[in-house]
Scaffold this motif. Sequence first.
Motif: not given
Length: 366
Positions: A215, A219, A217, A286, A282, A284, A323, A327, A297, A325
């Motif tokens: 990835s 995490r 990005r 998890l 920025s 991710d 950013y 997940n 989300s 996210s």
Amino acid sequence: MWYWHGDIAGEYSVKSGYWQIVGNYVQTTGMFDKWPKLWKLRVPPRWKTFLWRALNNILPTTTNLIIKRVEISPACAMCGIMHENVMHSLVECDYTRNIWAQSRLPIPSTITDIFHVWFNDILNILDDDEIIYAVGLLYYIWRARNGAVWDAYLPRPQKIIATVTTAIRAWQIAHPDRLKQQRAPRGLATVIPEQHQGAALQPAAVLPTPLAAASVRKRCYFVAAFFQATSKAAVGAIFLDGQGSYITALQAPLIDCFSPLMAEAIACKEVLSWLWDRGERSVDILTDCLSLQQYLSQPKETPRSYLGYAIDTCRNRMVSFDYVSVNYVPRSDNCLAHILATSAFNYSAPMYSDSGPPYPISAYFQ
């Protein structure tokens, strides 16, 4: 008169005819016949399912796929030289041989190209603990093979061995003999039985598996551990770069919580604040808590409770990132965070491991 051989009364039945045929087939083909011993092994169910597939030669090796008329190169994805069947991928490949050599198991040189014959011999040679170790190696060798096929990535043999050792230890801690386990609902915090409080605060995570290899990005894997009897909670998080290399980790006690989901939400809030304070903008996130991931989300009504307050706090913090996210990952892919979370109950203040991985997971990064 007609007499059916094999039945005491001499009467034919479809069941007796079936077993007559199947029994003769098993006897003449020399199939694996130690299933009771296999099913009694104290290993994760997925290991047994995998081994059942391997012993029945139904793993999707290149040889089996070609038989099914799949257009694919027959070469092994790990060595790129030999045609791949079950015996080659799990035992005879050069990469696999290296793993078995470093495992220090007393495994003799292969004299057969049939996997179930080889495994039957292994059961006769090894003791129970060594058999569990061998089954774990077989399972994670196959996972490494799948990583080579889909991600063009193979971990070092030392990492496979460390992963198996950690997995066995975690499984045995989480499933002690004669102890009824209070199992966490799917997608919620690790609920630790009351009997495990106090001195038994050892890593009670499920199967550790290699982290995904790619990835761009950065995490962060995180999870909350929760004592239902005392409402105590703790968070464990591990922060990796885009190539899966270790950056830092967090272990911290949390405020008392009313439910596993509330513990996950509070843990997420702490992790977001920790990353923000480090200057990360920025990333991710998890989690193996599907309910929390859906709250953060997807447009979903927030509960009017302490849980809702924690979720709203997470949302407000996420807006400040350039950013971010959230997940969902299976619990087996979040094992390192589970190990950190269950050991965080020993701390009275947050612990940050910037100089290197904490001791409970250090073997994974060797």
